[in-house]
Design an enzyme around this catalytic site. Structure first.
Site, PDB file in Angstrom:
ATOM      1  N   HIS A 103       0.851  -1.189   0.000  1.00  0.00           N
ATOM      2  CA  HIS A 103       0.000   0.000   0.000  1.00  0.00           C
ATOM      3  C   HIS A 103       0.882   1.231   0.000  1.00  0.00           C
ATOM      4  O   HIS A 103       1.928   1.238   0.641  1.00  0.00           O
ATOM      5  CB  HIS A 103      -0.923   0.014   1.233  1.00  0.00           C
ATOM      6  CG  HIS A 103      -2.085   0.924   1.053  1.00  0.00           C
ATOM      7  ND1 HIS A 103      -1.995   2.264   1.286  1.00  0.00           N
ATOM      8  CD2 HIS A 103      -3.338   0.680   0.623  1.00  0.00           C
ATOM      9  CE1 HIS A 103      -3.167   2.810   1.014  1.00  0.00           C
ATOM     10  NE2 HIS A 103      -4.002   1.877   0.605  1.00  0.00           N
TER      11      HIS A 103
ATOM     12  N   ASP B 248      -7.943  -5.375   0.002  1.00  0.00           N
ATOM     13  CA  ASP B 248      -8.424  -6.135  -1.148  1.00  0.00           C
ATOM     14  C   ASP B 248      -8.140  -7.618  -1.031  1.00  0.00           C
ATOM     15  O   ASP B 248      -8.821  -8.440  -1.630  1.00  0.00           O
ATOM     16  CB  ASP B 248      -7.776  -5.604  -2.434  1.00  0.00           C
ATOM     17  CG  ASP B 248      -8.270  -4.230  -2.749  1.00  0.00           C
ATOM     18  OD1 ASP B 248      -9.484  -4.039  -2.741  1.00  0.00           O
ATOM     19  OD2 ASP B 248      -7.446  -3.330  -2.965  1.00  0.00           O
TER      20      ASP B 248
HETATM   21  N1  ACO Z   1       4.350  -7.626  -4.836  1.00  0.00           N
HETATM   22  C1  ACO Z   1       5.700  -7.586  -4.997  1.00  0.00           C
HETATM   23  N2  ACO Z   1       6.448  -6.474  -4.870  1.00  0.00           N
HETATM   24  C2  ACO Z   1       5.809  -5.339  -4.577  1.00  0.00           C
HETATM   25  C3  ACO Z   1       4.413  -5.294  -4.380  1.00  0.00           C
HETATM   26  C4  ACO Z   1       3.670  -6.490  -4.518  1.00  0.00           C
HETATM   27  N3  ACO Z   1       2.357  -6.520  -4.349  1.00  0.00           N
HETATM   28  N4  ACO Z   1       4.032  -4.032  -4.090  1.00  0.00           N
HETATM   29  C5  ACO Z   1       5.154  -3.297  -4.093  1.00  0.00           C
HETATM   30  N5  ACO Z   1       6.232  -4.079  -4.389  1.00  0.00           N
HETATM   31  C6  ACO Z   1       7.637  -3.656  -4.425  1.00  0.00           C
HETATM   32  C7  ACO Z   1       7.944  -2.896  -5.706  1.00  0.00           C
HETATM   33  O1  ACO Z   1       8.428  -3.739  -6.712  1.00  0.00           O
HETATM   34  C8  ACO Z   1       8.977  -1.895  -5.237  1.00  0.00           C
HETATM   35  O2  ACO Z   1      10.206  -2.559  -5.192  1.00  0.00           O
HETATM   36  P1  ACO Z   1      11.569  -1.706  -5.455  1.00  0.00           P
HETATM   37  O3  ACO Z   1      11.675  -0.730  -4.320  1.00  0.00           O
HETATM   38  O4  ACO Z   1      12.633  -2.759  -5.401  1.00  0.00           O
HETATM   39  O5  ACO Z   1      11.417  -1.044  -6.784  1.00  0.00           O
HETATM   40  C9  ACO Z   1       8.578  -1.577  -3.804  1.00  0.00           C
HETATM   41  O6  ACO Z   1       7.827  -2.735  -3.346  1.00  0.00           O
HETATM   42  C10 ACO Z   1       7.713  -0.326  -3.676  1.00  0.00           C
HETATM   43  O7  ACO Z   1       6.616  -0.459  -4.568  1.00  0.00           O
HETATM   44  P2  ACO Z   1       5.948   0.754  -5.334  1.00  0.00           P
HETATM   45  O8  ACO Z   1       5.206   0.244  -6.513  1.00  0.00           O
HETATM   46  O9  ACO Z   1       6.985   1.815  -5.571  1.00  0.00           O
HETATM   47  O10 ACO Z   1       4.946   1.268  -4.231  1.00  0.00           O
HETATM   48  P3  ACO Z   1       3.691   2.182  -4.474  1.00  0.00           P
HETATM   49  O11 ACO Z   1       3.411   2.849  -3.194  1.00  0.00           O
HETATM   50  O12 ACO Z   1       3.889   3.029  -5.681  1.00  0.00           O
HETATM   51  O13 ACO Z   1       2.528   1.126  -4.846  1.00  0.00           O
HETATM   52  C11 ACO Z   1       0.752  -0.407  -4.691  1.00  0.00           C
HETATM   53  C12 ACO Z   1       1.588   0.676  -3.971  1.00  0.00           C
HETATM   54  C13 ACO Z   1       0.304   0.107  -6.076  1.00  0.00           C
HETATM   55  C14 ACO Z   1      -0.486  -0.719  -3.874  1.00  0.00           C
HETATM   56  C15 ACO Z   1       1.636  -1.670  -4.868  1.00  0.00           C
HETATM   57  O14 ACO Z   1       2.043  -2.152  -3.605  1.00  0.00           O
HETATM   58  C16 ACO Z   1       0.931  -2.779  -5.675  1.00  0.00           C
HETATM   59  O15 ACO Z   1       0.951  -2.761  -6.899  1.00  0.00           O
HETATM   60  N6  ACO Z   1       0.256  -3.755  -4.948  1.00  0.00           N
HETATM   61  C17 ACO Z   1      -0.496  -4.795  -5.598  1.00  0.00           C
HETATM   62  C18 ACO Z   1      -1.836  -4.271  -6.066  1.00  0.00           C
HETATM   63  C19 ACO Z   1      -2.806  -4.030  -4.911  1.00  0.00           C
HETATM   64  O16 ACO Z   1      -2.992  -4.873  -4.047  1.00  0.00           O
HETATM   65  N7  ACO Z   1      -3.459  -2.865  -4.955  1.00  0.00           N
HETATM   66  C20 ACO Z   1      -4.458  -2.485  -3.969  1.00  0.00           C
HETATM   67  C21 ACO Z   1      -4.026  -1.282  -3.188  1.00  0.00           C
HETATM   68  S1  ACO Z   1      -5.166  -0.965  -1.900  1.00  0.00           S
HETATM   69  C22 ACO Z   1      -6.481  -0.214  -2.611  1.00  0.00           C
HETATM   70  O17 ACO Z   1      -6.478   0.335  -3.689  1.00  0.00           O
HETATM   71  C23 ACO Z   1      -7.738  -0.294  -1.841  1.00  0.00           C
END
Ligand code: ACO
Length: 465
Positions: free
Chosen positions: A325, A383
Protein backbone atom coordinates in the site's frame (compact mmCIF):
# COMPACT_ATOMS: atom_id res chain seq x y z
CA UNK A 1 -7.14 25.03 24.80
CA UNK A 2 -8.05 21.62 23.36
CA UNK A 3 -5.62 20.10 20.82
CA UNK A 4 -8.02 20.52 17.88
CA UNK A 5 -8.58 24.24 18.53
CA UNK A 6 -4.85 24.65 19.03
CA UNK A 7 -4.09 22.93 15.74
CA UNK A 8 -6.78 24.88 13.89
CA UNK A 9 -5.30 28.11 15.21
CA UNK A 10 -1.85 26.93 14.15
CA UNK A 11 -3.24 26.19 10.71
CA UNK A 12 -4.86 29.61 10.43
CA UNK A 13 -1.61 31.17 11.59
CA UNK A 14 0.19 29.12 8.92
CA UNK A 15 -2.10 30.65 6.31
CA UNK A 16 -1.30 34.19 7.45
CA UNK A 17 2.20 33.96 8.82
CA UNK A 18 3.41 30.69 10.29
CA UNK A 19 5.83 30.62 13.20
CA UNK A 20 7.48 27.49 11.83
CA UNK A 21 9.29 27.79 8.56
CA UNK A 22 11.59 25.94 6.22
CA UNK A 23 14.39 27.74 4.41
CA UNK A 24 15.28 26.53 0.93
CA UNK A 25 18.57 27.61 -0.59
CA UNK A 26 19.32 27.42 -4.30
CA UNK A 27 22.99 26.42 -4.47
CA UNK A 28 23.33 27.83 -7.97
CA UNK A 29 22.41 31.37 -6.99
CA UNK A 30 22.71 31.35 -3.21
CA UNK A 31 19.16 32.72 -3.10
CA UNK A 32 17.13 31.61 -0.05
CA UNK A 33 13.39 31.37 0.34
CA UNK A 34 11.57 31.06 3.67
CA UNK A 35 8.48 28.90 3.38
CA UNK A 36 5.83 28.60 6.10
CA UNK A 37 4.93 25.23 7.61
CA UNK A 38 1.18 24.70 7.97
CA UNK A 39 0.08 22.41 10.79
CA UNK A 40 -3.02 20.23 10.46
CA UNK A 41 -5.04 18.80 13.35
CA UNK A 42 -3.21 15.45 13.00
CA UNK A 43 -0.23 14.13 11.10
CA UNK A 44 2.77 15.77 9.52
CA UNK A 45 2.74 19.48 8.76
CA UNK A 46 3.06 20.66 5.17
CA UNK A 47 5.51 23.05 3.62
CA UNK A 48 3.52 25.76 1.86
CA UNK A 49 5.21 26.09 -1.53
CA UNK A 50 2.58 28.22 -3.24
CA UNK A 51 5.00 31.12 -3.71
CA UNK A 52 7.88 28.91 -4.86
CA UNK A 53 7.54 29.46 -8.59
CA UNK A 54 6.89 33.20 -8.44
CA UNK A 55 9.83 33.72 -6.08
CA UNK A 56 12.40 31.27 -7.56
CA UNK A 57 11.19 30.19 -11.01
CA UNK A 58 11.34 26.56 -9.83
CA UNK A 59 8.63 23.90 -9.72
CA UNK A 60 8.68 20.81 -7.51
CA UNK A 61 9.04 17.30 -8.95
CA UNK A 62 6.99 14.53 -7.32
CA UNK A 63 5.65 11.92 -9.77
CA UNK A 64 2.93 9.83 -8.13
CA UNK A 65 2.49 12.62 -5.52
CA UNK A 66 4.40 10.69 -2.88
CA UNK A 67 5.06 13.82 -0.79
CA UNK A 68 2.52 16.28 -2.13
CA UNK A 69 -0.56 17.52 -0.30
CA UNK A 70 -3.06 18.47 -3.00
CA UNK A 71 -5.76 19.94 -0.77
CA UNK A 72 -6.94 20.70 2.75
CA UNK A 73 -9.54 18.21 3.95
CA UNK A 74 -11.38 17.50 7.20
CA UNK A 75 -12.94 14.19 6.14
CA UNK A 76 -10.48 11.33 6.56
CA UNK A 77 -7.18 10.93 8.35
CA UNK A 78 -4.68 8.11 7.81
CA UNK A 79 -1.55 7.43 9.80
CA UNK A 80 0.13 4.89 7.57
CA UNK A 81 2.99 4.17 9.98
CA UNK A 82 0.67 3.41 12.89
CA UNK A 83 -2.03 1.74 10.75
CA UNK A 84 -4.75 4.23 11.74
CA UNK A 85 -7.74 5.26 9.64
CA UNK A 86 -10.31 7.75 10.95
CA UNK A 87 -13.37 9.33 9.37
CA UNK A 88 -14.27 12.69 10.90
CA UNK A 89 -12.30 11.61 13.97
CA UNK A 90 -13.88 8.16 14.41
CA UNK A 91 -11.66 5.08 14.12
CA UNK A 92 -12.63 2.74 11.29
CA UNK A 93 -12.70 -0.21 13.70
CA UNK A 94 -15.40 1.54 15.81
CA UNK A 95 -17.45 2.46 12.76
CA UNK A 96 -17.23 -1.08 11.36
CA UNK A 97 -18.35 -2.56 14.67
CA UNK A 98 -21.08 -0.16 15.78
CA UNK A 99 -22.30 1.76 12.77
CA UNK A 100 -23.90 1.03 9.43
CA UNK A 101 -23.02 2.22 5.94
CA UNK A 102 -25.69 4.91 5.66
CA UNK A 103 -24.68 6.37 8.99
CA UNK A 104 -21.07 6.49 7.75
CA UNK A 105 -22.31 8.18 4.55
CA UNK A 106 -24.07 10.82 6.62
CA UNK A 107 -20.95 11.28 8.71
CA UNK A 108 -18.64 11.67 5.73
CA UNK A 109 -20.90 14.13 3.95
CA UNK A 110 -22.13 16.18 6.93
CA UNK A 111 -19.26 15.90 9.37
CA UNK A 112 -21.27 14.45 12.30
CA UNK A 113 -23.04 11.19 13.07
CA UNK A 114 -26.81 11.61 12.60
CA UNK A 115 -29.48 11.65 15.30
CA UNK A 116 -32.32 9.14 14.70
CA UNK A 117 -34.45 11.87 13.15
CA UNK A 118 -31.62 13.03 10.87
CA UNK A 119 -30.96 9.46 9.83
CA UNK A 120 -34.65 8.85 9.07
CA UNK A 121 -34.81 11.97 6.90
CA UNK A 122 -31.55 11.06 5.15
CA UNK A 123 -32.86 7.57 4.31
CA UNK A 124 -36.14 9.06 3.12
CA UNK A 125 -34.31 11.51 0.86
CA UNK A 126 -32.31 8.69 -0.70
CA UNK A 127 -35.30 6.43 -1.19
CA UNK A 128 -36.90 9.17 -3.32
CA UNK A 129 -34.11 8.71 -5.89
CA UNK A 130 -33.30 4.99 -6.03
CA UNK A 131 -34.92 4.41 -9.43
CA UNK A 132 -33.22 5.46 -12.65
CA UNK A 133 -35.05 7.16 -15.50
CA UNK A 134 -36.65 4.57 -17.82
CA UNK A 135 -34.65 6.06 -20.70
CA UNK A 136 -31.44 5.12 -18.87
CA UNK A 137 -32.50 1.48 -19.16
CA UNK A 138 -32.32 1.78 -22.95
CA UNK A 139 -28.67 2.85 -22.79
CA UNK A 140 -27.75 -0.60 -21.53
CA UNK A 141 -28.79 -2.21 -24.82
CA UNK A 142 -25.85 -0.49 -26.51
CA UNK A 143 -23.25 -2.46 -24.55
CA UNK A 144 -21.84 -5.76 -25.71
CA UNK A 145 -23.20 -8.69 -23.74
CA UNK A 146 -19.74 -9.55 -22.43
CA UNK A 147 -18.90 -6.00 -21.33
CA UNK A 148 -17.24 -5.80 -17.94
CA UNK A 149 -19.70 -4.34 -15.38
CA UNK A 150 -17.12 -1.64 -14.54
CA UNK A 151 -17.10 -0.54 -18.21
CA UNK A 152 -20.87 -0.28 -18.02
CA UNK A 153 -20.64 1.65 -14.74
CA UNK A 154 -18.25 4.21 -16.24
CA UNK A 155 -20.61 4.75 -19.16
CA UNK A 156 -23.88 4.76 -17.25
CA UNK A 157 -22.80 7.04 -14.42
CA UNK A 158 -21.28 9.40 -16.99
CA UNK A 159 -24.60 9.26 -18.85
CA UNK A 160 -26.40 10.57 -15.75
CA UNK A 161 -24.72 13.91 -16.48
CA UNK A 162 -26.85 14.07 -19.63
CA UNK A 163 -29.99 13.68 -17.50
CA UNK A 164 -29.00 15.99 -14.67
CA UNK A 165 -27.12 18.64 -16.54
CA UNK A 166 -25.82 21.98 -15.47
CA UNK A 167 -28.40 23.97 -17.42
CA UNK A 168 -31.18 22.86 -15.09
CA UNK A 169 -29.23 22.16 -11.92
CA UNK A 170 -27.04 24.74 -10.31
CA UNK A 171 -24.44 22.52 -8.67
CA UNK A 172 -22.74 25.56 -7.20
CA UNK A 173 -25.75 26.16 -4.93
CA UNK A 174 -26.22 24.15 -1.70
CA UNK A 175 -29.59 22.83 -2.97
CA UNK A 176 -28.10 21.76 -6.31
CA UNK A 177 -25.22 20.03 -4.56
CA UNK A 178 -27.53 18.25 -2.14
CA UNK A 179 -29.74 16.88 -4.90
CA UNK A 180 -26.66 15.62 -6.79
CA UNK A 181 -25.40 13.95 -3.60
CA UNK A 182 -28.77 12.23 -3.00
CA UNK A 183 -29.08 11.05 -6.59
CA UNK A 184 -25.56 9.67 -6.70
CA UNK A 185 -25.90 7.83 -3.41
CA UNK A 186 -29.31 6.43 -4.30
CA UNK A 187 -28.78 5.51 -7.94
CA UNK A 188 -25.28 4.03 -8.06
CA UNK A 189 -26.29 0.72 -6.38
CA UNK A 190 -29.20 0.48 -8.85
CA UNK A 191 -26.85 1.03 -11.80
CA UNK A 192 -24.25 -1.40 -10.38
CA UNK A 193 -26.88 -4.14 -10.00
CA UNK A 194 -28.26 -3.41 -13.48
CA UNK A 195 -24.75 -3.69 -14.96
CA UNK A 196 -24.54 -7.17 -13.45
CA UNK A 197 -28.01 -8.24 -14.58
CA UNK A 198 -27.23 -7.05 -18.09
CA UNK A 199 -23.96 -8.99 -18.17
CA UNK A 200 -25.76 -12.24 -17.31
CA UNK A 201 -28.78 -11.59 -19.51
CA UNK A 202 -31.34 -11.36 -16.71
CA UNK A 203 -34.08 -8.71 -16.41
CA UNK A 204 -33.39 -5.66 -14.29
CA UNK A 205 -34.86 -5.73 -10.80
CA UNK A 206 -36.28 -2.44 -9.55
CA UNK A 207 -35.08 -1.07 -6.21
CA UNK A 208 -37.10 -1.82 -3.10
CA UNK A 209 -37.29 1.03 -0.65
CA UNK A 210 -38.55 -1.20 2.18
CA UNK A 211 -35.08 -2.84 2.29
CA UNK A 212 -32.00 -1.26 3.76
CA UNK A 213 -29.04 -0.21 1.57
CA UNK A 214 -27.12 -3.53 1.41
CA UNK A 215 -30.32 -5.62 1.35
CA UNK A 216 -31.66 -3.60 -1.56
CA UNK A 217 -28.37 -3.99 -3.42
CA UNK A 218 -28.32 -7.76 -2.93
CA UNK A 219 -31.99 -7.99 -3.92
CA UNK A 220 -31.42 -6.04 -7.14
CA UNK A 221 -28.45 -8.28 -7.95
CA UNK A 222 -29.87 -11.70 -7.15
CA UNK A 223 -33.69 -11.58 -7.27
CA UNK A 224 -35.50 -12.64 -10.44
CA UNK A 225 -39.12 -11.98 -11.40
CA UNK A 226 -39.92 -15.70 -11.25
CA UNK A 227 -38.69 -16.54 -7.75
CA UNK A 228 -39.12 -15.19 -4.28
CA UNK A 229 -35.65 -14.07 -3.18
CA UNK A 230 -35.01 -13.59 0.52
CA UNK A 231 -31.91 -11.59 1.43
CA UNK A 232 -29.74 -13.36 3.98
CA UNK A 233 -29.10 -11.10 7.00
CA UNK A 234 -25.55 -12.51 7.30
CA UNK A 235 -24.85 -11.60 3.71
CA UNK A 236 -26.37 -8.13 4.11
CA UNK A 237 -24.37 -7.40 7.25
CA UNK A 238 -21.14 -8.59 5.63
CA UNK A 239 -21.77 -6.40 2.57
CA UNK A 240 -22.59 -3.46 4.83
CA UNK A 241 -19.27 -3.91 6.60
CA UNK A 242 -17.39 -4.06 3.30
CA UNK A 243 -19.16 -0.86 2.22
CA UNK A 244 -18.13 0.87 5.46
CA UNK A 245 -14.51 -0.24 5.14
CA UNK A 246 -14.26 1.09 1.58
CA UNK A 247 -16.26 4.30 2.06
CA UNK A 248 -13.42 6.79 1.91
CA UNK A 249 -9.66 6.75 1.92
CA UNK A 250 -8.34 10.28 1.77
CA UNK A 251 -6.65 11.47 -1.45
CA UNK A 252 -6.20 8.10 -3.22
CA UNK A 253 -6.01 7.86 -7.04
CA UNK A 254 -9.76 7.74 -7.73
CA UNK A 255 -10.62 10.45 -5.19
CA UNK A 256 -7.90 12.70 -6.56
CA UNK A 257 -9.31 12.01 -10.03
CA UNK A 258 -12.77 13.12 -8.88
CA UNK A 259 -11.32 16.26 -7.28
CA UNK A 260 -9.24 17.09 -10.34
CA UNK A 261 -12.19 16.60 -12.70
CA UNK A 262 -14.45 18.59 -10.36
CA UNK A 263 -11.96 21.42 -9.95
CA UNK A 264 -12.83 22.64 -13.46
CA UNK A 265 -16.49 22.90 -12.44
CA UNK A 266 -17.44 19.75 -14.38
CA UNK A 267 -20.79 18.06 -13.84
CA UNK A 268 -20.66 15.93 -10.63
CA UNK A 269 -22.02 12.79 -12.32
CA UNK A 270 -19.25 13.05 -14.94
CA UNK A 271 -16.69 13.53 -12.12
CA UNK A 272 -17.85 10.38 -10.33
CA UNK A 273 -17.65 8.49 -13.61
CA UNK A 274 -14.00 9.60 -13.88
CA UNK A 275 -13.45 8.28 -10.34
CA UNK A 276 -14.95 4.91 -11.32
CA UNK A 277 -12.57 4.72 -14.30
CA UNK A 278 -9.57 5.37 -12.06
CA UNK A 279 -10.74 2.85 -9.46
CA UNK A 280 -11.00 0.10 -12.07
CA UNK A 281 -7.22 -0.29 -12.44
CA UNK A 282 -5.48 -3.35 -11.00
CA UNK A 283 -3.24 -1.24 -8.80
CA UNK A 284 -6.31 0.32 -7.13
CA UNK A 285 -9.86 -1.06 -6.82
CA UNK A 286 -9.35 -3.74 -9.43
CA UNK A 287 -6.99 -5.47 -7.00
CA UNK A 288 -9.71 -7.52 -5.23
CA UNK A 289 -10.72 -9.10 -8.53
CA UNK A 290 -7.04 -9.55 -9.36
CA UNK A 291 -6.50 -11.33 -6.00
CA UNK A 292 -9.06 -13.98 -6.89
CA UNK A 293 -7.65 -14.40 -10.40
CA UNK A 294 -4.17 -14.71 -8.90
CA UNK A 295 -5.30 -17.35 -6.39
CA UNK A 296 -6.88 -19.31 -9.22
CA UNK A 297 -3.67 -19.01 -11.21
CA UNK A 298 -1.59 -20.23 -8.25
CA UNK A 299 -4.02 -23.11 -7.98
CA UNK A 300 -2.27 -25.13 -5.28
CA UNK A 301 -0.23 -24.50 -2.15
CA UNK A 302 2.75 -26.22 -3.73
CA UNK A 303 2.93 -23.49 -6.36
CA UNK A 304 3.14 -20.62 -3.85
CA UNK A 305 6.98 -20.51 -3.64
CA UNK A 306 7.21 -20.12 -7.42
CA UNK A 307 4.80 -17.15 -7.35
CA UNK A 308 6.63 -15.59 -4.41
CA UNK A 309 9.86 -15.94 -6.36
CA UNK A 310 8.26 -14.23 -9.37
CA UNK A 311 6.89 -11.39 -7.18
CA UNK A 312 10.43 -10.69 -6.00
CA UNK A 313 11.98 -10.82 -9.45
CA UNK A 314 12.58 -7.29 -10.75
CA UNK A 315 12.40 -8.48 -14.35
CA UNK A 316 9.03 -10.15 -13.90
CA UNK A 317 6.02 -7.79 -13.93
CA UNK A 318 4.09 -10.16 -11.63
CA UNK A 319 3.18 -8.71 -8.21
CA UNK A 320 1.37 -10.33 -5.34
CA UNK A 321 -2.09 -8.81 -5.69
CA UNK A 322 -3.58 -7.66 -2.39
CA UNK A 323 -0.16 -6.85 -0.91
CA UNK A 324 1.41 -3.47 -0.37
CA UNK A 325 0.00 0.00 0.00
CA UNK A 326 1.24 3.48 -0.77
CA UNK A 327 0.33 4.78 2.67
CA UNK A 328 0.12 1.85 5.10
CA UNK A 329 3.59 0.67 6.03
CA UNK A 330 2.69 -1.23 9.18
CA UNK A 331 -0.71 -2.76 8.61
CA UNK A 332 -3.94 -1.83 6.85
CA UNK A 333 -6.54 -1.43 9.64
CA UNK A 334 -9.33 -2.27 7.19
CA UNK A 335 -7.57 -5.53 6.36
CA UNK A 336 -7.42 -6.38 10.08
CA UNK A 337 -11.21 -5.89 10.43
CA UNK A 338 -11.91 -7.83 7.25
CA UNK A 339 -9.58 -10.67 8.19
CA UNK A 340 -11.70 -11.22 11.29
CA UNK A 341 -14.95 -10.82 9.35
CA UNK A 342 -13.67 -13.19 6.75
CA UNK A 343 -13.44 -16.04 9.24
CA UNK A 344 -16.77 -15.15 10.92
CA UNK A 345 -18.65 -14.96 7.63
CA UNK A 346 -17.23 -18.19 6.31
CA UNK A 347 -18.19 -19.94 9.51
CA UNK A 348 -21.69 -18.44 9.62
CA UNK A 349 -22.33 -19.29 6.00
CA UNK A 350 -20.96 -22.79 6.45
CA UNK A 351 -18.84 -22.09 3.40
CA UNK A 352 -17.12 -25.28 2.43
CA UNK A 353 -15.12 -24.18 -0.62
CA UNK A 354 -12.16 -23.95 1.71
CA UNK A 355 -9.27 -24.67 -0.70
CA UNK A 356 -9.25 -21.10 -1.99
CA UNK A 357 -9.30 -19.65 1.50
CA UNK A 358 -6.67 -22.12 2.71
CA UNK A 359 -4.52 -21.14 -0.23
CA UNK A 360 -5.00 -17.44 0.62
CA UNK A 361 -4.12 -18.01 4.28
CA UNK A 362 -1.02 -19.99 3.35
CA UNK A 363 0.06 -17.26 0.92
CA UNK A 364 -0.53 -14.62 3.57
CA UNK A 365 1.59 -16.57 6.09
CA UNK A 366 4.47 -17.17 3.70
CA UNK A 367 4.52 -13.55 2.49
CA UNK A 368 4.40 -12.22 6.05
CA UNK A 369 7.46 -14.25 6.98
CA UNK A 370 9.42 -13.53 3.83
CA UNK A 371 12.31 -11.09 4.16
CA UNK A 372 11.54 -9.28 0.91
CA UNK A 373 7.98 -8.46 2.01
CA UNK A 374 9.07 -7.55 5.53
CA UNK A 375 11.85 -5.29 4.28
CA UNK A 376 9.60 -3.52 1.79
CA UNK A 377 6.74 -3.34 4.32
CA UNK A 378 4.33 -5.18 2.04
CA UNK A 379 1.40 -6.31 4.18
CA UNK A 380 -1.92 -7.76 3.00
CA UNK A 381 -4.23 -4.87 2.16
CA UNK A 382 -8.02 -4.64 2.32
CA UNK A 383 -8.42 -6.13 -1.15
CA UNK A 384 -6.73 -9.35 -0.14
CA UNK A 385 -9.55 -10.23 2.26
CA UNK A 386 -12.46 -8.48 0.56
CA UNK A 387 -11.94 -10.66 -2.52
CA UNK A 388 -12.21 -13.81 -0.42
CA UNK A 389 -15.30 -12.67 1.52
CA UNK A 390 -17.09 -11.51 -1.60
CA UNK A 391 -16.35 -14.82 -3.21
CA UNK A 392 -17.78 -16.69 -0.20
CA UNK A 393 -20.87 -14.47 -0.31
CA UNK A 394 -21.52 -15.63 -3.85
CA UNK A 395 -20.66 -12.28 -5.46
CA UNK A 396 -19.32 -12.87 -8.98
CA UNK A 397 -15.70 -11.83 -9.44
CA UNK A 398 -16.52 -9.28 -12.12
CA UNK A 399 -18.68 -7.43 -9.55
CA UNK A 400 -15.97 -7.05 -6.89
CA UNK A 401 -14.73 -3.71 -8.16
CA UNK A 402 -18.30 -2.56 -8.79
CA UNK A 403 -19.04 -3.12 -5.10
CA UNK A 404 -15.93 -1.15 -4.25
CA UNK A 405 -17.17 1.68 -6.51
CA UNK A 406 -20.60 1.62 -4.85
CA UNK A 407 -18.89 1.89 -1.45
CA UNK A 408 -16.35 4.57 -2.44
CA UNK A 409 -19.03 6.65 -4.17
CA UNK A 410 -19.79 8.39 -0.87
CA UNK A 411 -16.13 9.26 -0.31
CA UNK A 412 -15.92 10.77 -3.79
CA UNK A 413 -19.12 12.74 -3.21
CA UNK A 414 -18.04 14.01 0.21
CA UNK A 415 -14.64 15.08 -1.16
CA UNK A 416 -16.21 16.70 -4.24
CA UNK A 417 -18.67 18.56 -2.00
CA UNK A 418 -15.93 19.70 0.37
CA UNK A 419 -13.86 20.93 -2.56
CA UNK A 420 -16.68 22.85 -4.24
CA UNK A 421 -17.59 24.49 -0.92
CA UNK A 422 -14.01 25.61 -0.35
CA UNK A 423 -13.77 29.26 -1.37
CA UNK A 424 -10.00 28.93 -1.90
CA UNK A 425 -10.49 26.17 -4.47
CA UNK A 426 -8.53 26.51 -7.72
CA UNK A 427 -8.56 24.39 -10.84
CA UNK A 428 -6.08 21.51 -10.44
CA UNK A 429 -3.19 22.11 -12.79
CA UNK A 430 0.10 20.31 -12.02
CA UNK A 431 3.37 21.28 -13.68
CA UNK A 432 5.97 19.04 -15.29
CA UNK A 433 9.65 18.51 -15.91
CA UNK A 434 9.83 18.68 -19.72
CA UNK A 435 12.16 16.10 -21.26
CA UNK A 436 11.30 16.40 -24.95
CA UNK A 437 12.98 18.10 -27.92
CA UNK A 438 14.07 21.69 -27.94
CA UNK A 439 12.57 23.78 -30.71
CA UNK A 440 12.90 22.16 -34.17
CA UNK A 441 12.34 23.23 -37.78
CA UNK A 442 9.24 21.78 -39.46
CA UNK A 443 10.26 19.62 -42.48
CA UNK A 444 7.99 18.85 -45.43
CA UNK A 445 7.01 15.15 -45.49
CA UNK A 446 9.34 14.18 -48.38
CA UNK A 447 12.38 15.49 -46.51
CA UNK A 448 11.80 13.49 -43.32
CA UNK A 449 14.18 10.58 -42.54
CA UNK A 450 12.93 7.01 -42.25
CA UNK A 451 14.94 6.45 -39.08
CA UNK A 452 13.03 3.84 -37.06
CA UNK A 453 12.06 4.77 -33.55
CA UNK A 454 10.52 2.73 -30.79
CA UNK A 455 6.96 3.34 -29.59
CA UNK A 456 5.85 4.77 -32.90
CA UNK A 457 2.43 3.93 -34.32
CA UNK A 458 3.22 0.79 -36.32
CA UNK A 459 0.64 1.41 -39.03
CA UNK A 460 -0.97 -2.01 -38.51
CA UNK A 461 -3.51 -2.67 -35.78
CA UNK A 462 -4.87 -6.14 -35.11
CA UNK A 463 -8.42 -6.57 -36.33
CA UNK A 464 -10.73 -7.08 -33.35
CA UNK A 465 -14.07 -7.38 -35.06
N1 ACO B 1 4.35 -7.63 -4.84
C1 ACO B 1 5.70 -7.59 -5.00
N2 ACO B 1 6.45 -6.47 -4.87
C2 ACO B 1 5.81 -5.34 -4.58
C3 ACO B 1 4.41 -5.29 -4.38
C4 ACO B 1 3.67 -6.49 -4.52
N3 ACO B 1 2.36 -6.52 -4.35
N4 ACO B 1 4.03 -4.03 -4.09
C5 ACO B 1 5.15 -3.30 -4.09
N5 ACO B 1 6.23 -4.08 -4.39
C6 ACO B 1 7.64 -3.66 -4.42
C7 ACO B 1 7.94 -2.90 -5.71
O1 ACO B 1 8.43 -3.74 -6.71
C8 ACO B 1 8.98 -1.90 -5.24
O2 ACO B 1 10.21 -2.56 -5.19
P1 ACO B 1 11.57 -1.71 -5.46
O3 ACO B 1 11.68 -0.73 -4.32
O4 ACO B 1 12.63 -2.76 -5.40
O5 ACO B 1 11.42 -1.04 -6.78
C9 ACO B 1 8.58 -1.58 -3.80
O6 ACO B 1 7.83 -2.73 -3.35
C10 ACO B 1 7.71 -0.33 -3.68
O7 ACO B 1 6.62 -0.46 -4.57
P2 ACO B 1 5.95 0.75 -5.33
O8 ACO B 1 5.21 0.24 -6.51
O9 ACO B 1 6.99 1.81 -5.57
O10 ACO B 1 4.95 1.27 -4.23
P3 ACO B 1 3.69 2.18 -4.47
O11 ACO B 1 3.41 2.85 -3.19
O12 ACO B 1 3.89 3.03 -5.68
O13 ACO B 1 2.53 1.13 -4.85
C11 ACO B 1 0.75 -0.41 -4.69
C12 ACO B 1 1.59 0.68 -3.97
C13 ACO B 1 0.30 0.11 -6.08
C14 ACO B 1 -0.49 -0.72 -3.87
C15 ACO B 1 1.64 -1.67 -4.87
O14 ACO B 1 2.04 -2.15 -3.60
C16 ACO B 1 0.93 -2.78 -5.67
O15 ACO B 1 0.95 -2.76 -6.90
N6 ACO B 1 0.26 -3.76 -4.95
C17 ACO B 1 -0.50 -4.80 -5.60
C18 ACO B 1 -1.84 -4.27 -6.07
C19 ACO B 1 -2.81 -4.03 -4.91
O16 ACO B 1 -2.99 -4.87 -4.05
N7 ACO B 1 -3.46 -2.87 -4.95
C20 ACO B 1 -4.46 -2.49 -3.97
C21 ACO B 1 -4.03 -1.28 -3.19
S1 ACO B 1 -5.17 -0.96 -1.90
C22 ACO B 1 -6.48 -0.21 -2.61
O17 ACO B 1 -6.48 0.34 -3.69
C23 ACO B 1 -7.74 -0.29 -1.84
Amino acid sequence: MNPRTKALKAFARGQKGSRSTVTLTDNRTGQSLVLPILEGTEGPGVMDIRTLYSKTGLFTYDPGFTSTGSCKSAITYIDGEAGILMHRGYRIEALAEHSDYLEVCYLLINGELPTSEQKRKFMQALSDHTMVHEQIMKFFQGFRRDAHPMAIMVGMVGALSAFYHDDIHDFTSPEGRWIAVSRLLAKIPTIGAMAYKYSIGQPFIYPRNDLNYPENLLHMMFATPCENYLVSPIQARAIDRILILHADHEQNASTSTVRLAGSSGANPFACISAGIASLWGRAHGGANEAVLNMLREIGHKDNIPEFIRRAKDKDDPFRLMGFGHRVYKNHDPRAAVLRESCHEVLEELGYDNKPLLDLAMELEQIALEDNYFIRKKLFPNVDFYSGIILRALGIPTSMFTVLFAIARNVGWIAQWKEMTEDKAMKIGRPRQLYSGYNQRIYLPIEQRSKRRRRNVFPGIVPKQF
